[in-house]
Design an enzyme around this catalytic site. Structure first.
Site, PDB file in Angstrom:
ATOM      1  CG  HIS A  81      -3.184   3.236   1.781  1.00 58.22           C
ATOM      2  ND1 HIS A  81      -3.754   2.694   0.649  1.00 58.22           N
ATOM      3  CD2 HIS A  81      -3.299   2.294   2.752  1.00 58.22           C
ATOM      4  CE1 HIS A  81      -4.190   1.479   0.935  1.00 58.22           C
ATOM      5  NE2 HIS A  81      -3.919   1.205   2.190  1.00 58.22           N
TER       6      HIS A  81
ATOM      7  CG  ASN B  51      -6.774  -0.896   1.165  1.00 55.56           C
ATOM      8  OD1 ASN B  51      -6.046  -0.601   0.228  1.00 55.56           O
ATOM      9  ND2 ASN B  51      -6.297  -1.221   2.368  1.00 55.56           N
TER      10      ASN B  51
ATOM     11  CB  CYS C  59      -0.956   0.005   1.194  1.00 53.07           C
ATOM     12  SG  CYS C  59      -2.140  -1.360   1.167  1.00 53.07           S
TER      13      CYS C  59
END
Length: 336
Positions: free
Chosen positions: A257, A287, A115
């Protein structure tokens, strides 16, 4: 013009998500979960997933094409793809993406930092531009985590979605809007087990034993990851801001993020910046791993939430563990 006289400048932006949408209610038909359970813990209402036969590279090509269009060009000296779900374990996905974009012959490679991948890719690419090794570059964050999730795990299935986002970088002046500055990167490999796919790599394959099915899927220790993500992203954002001489009140937007809505709120509290200055699209896309930050940038730029002249810090946290951030004054551009 090199080094301190040269910077990587954001000059184009593109994004793409697959057409198939999976809502919380649809997940609840197959798993022991509910819309209320997912929303209250993650802030997510739906996510996009690839169709059978579709791949990370397909999404990366679409986002890359749009970033090139946004920049008003069809060429780049370099293509860097941040991903933890490549089309194949070998070779890297970036060379084929570059070729499909008509950029055959240019440098192309993948960056794997989960990520935090997009921030790491920006850092590496910016350094190459600053050194004079490249004049222009396409940096793409793309992931299809739907392909590595345990279909019976209600937690991970609820969190992750597929997507891709890209920025076009060009060499420019460090003082101009869009110039990437204040890069900060970090890692802690002693906690790598918190976020992992245990099987499929050399460690497991070298045993000569077949992998257990559970080990082939993505796993995450949620509570520990939550605490680490808040601590690491907040500290990294502050480090970048301080290096640029920005106080908390000077930062117009912090683009993090999109791991979890509660993580965003906790970071906002820790860095003492109002939550309304944190653009978010996690409710609509979930996500999306390395695609997360550029997808938020594209949404915020299109909606007008992100405007030319604003002071912006980008920040990420992911497996490895890895984390990082970078700052810029947002340039005037149109999303491709």
């Amino acid at each position: 013009m090199r080094g301190a006289d040269r910077a990587a400048v954001v000059a184009g932006l593109g994004a793409w998500v697959p057409q198939t949408v999976v809502t919380n209610d649809e997940l609840a038909l197959r798993l022991d979960t509910s819309d209320e359970w997912i929303r209250s813990r993650t802030g997510i209402a739906r996510r996009h997933v690839i169709a059978p036969g579709e791949s990370t590279g397909d999404l990366a090509v679409e986002a890359g094409h749009r970033a090139l269009k946004s920049a008003g060009t069809g060429t780049a000296d370099l293509v860097v793809v941040a991903t933890s779900t490549p089309d194949r374990p070998c070779p890297a996905t970036a060379p084929e993406v570059a070729s499909r974009l008509g950029l055959t012959g240019v440098g192309a490679f993948d960056v794997a930092a989960v990520c935090t991948g997009f921030v790491y890719a920006l850092g590496v690419t910016a350094a190459l531009i600053e050194s004079g090794a490249a004049r222009t570059a396409l940096v793409i964050g793309a992931d299809t985590f739907s392909t590595i999730l345990n279909p019976t795990d209600r937690t991970t299935r609820a969190i992750f979605g597929d997507g891709a986002g890209a920025v076009f970088l060009r060499a420019g002046d460090p003082a101009e809007d869009g110039a990437l500055r204040g890069l900060h990167l970090g890692s802690d490999g002693t906690r790598s087990e918190l976020i992992e796919v245990a099987a499929g790599g050399s460690r497991q394959r070298s045993t000569g034993l077949p992998a257990e099915e559970a080990a082939t899927y993505f796993t995450m220790e949620g509570r520990s990851v939550f605490a680490e993500a808040v601590r690491r992203m907040a500290a990294s954002v502050q480090t970048t801001a301080e290096s640029l001489g920005w106080a908390s009140g000077d930062i117009d937007r912090i683009v993090l993020h999109q791991a979890n809505a509660r993580i965003l709120a906790a970071v906002a509290d820790r860095v003492d910046v109002p939550l309304e200055r944190f653009p978010s699209n996690i409710e609509r896309v979930g996500n999306t791993v390395a695609a997360s930050i550029p997808l938020v940038l594209a949404d915020a730029a299109e909606s007008g939430e992100l405007r030319a002249g604003q002071r912006v810090v980008l920040g990420g946290f992911g497996g490895g563990l890895t984390w990082g951030s970078v700052g810029l004054v947002w340039p005037g551009l149109t999303v491709g």
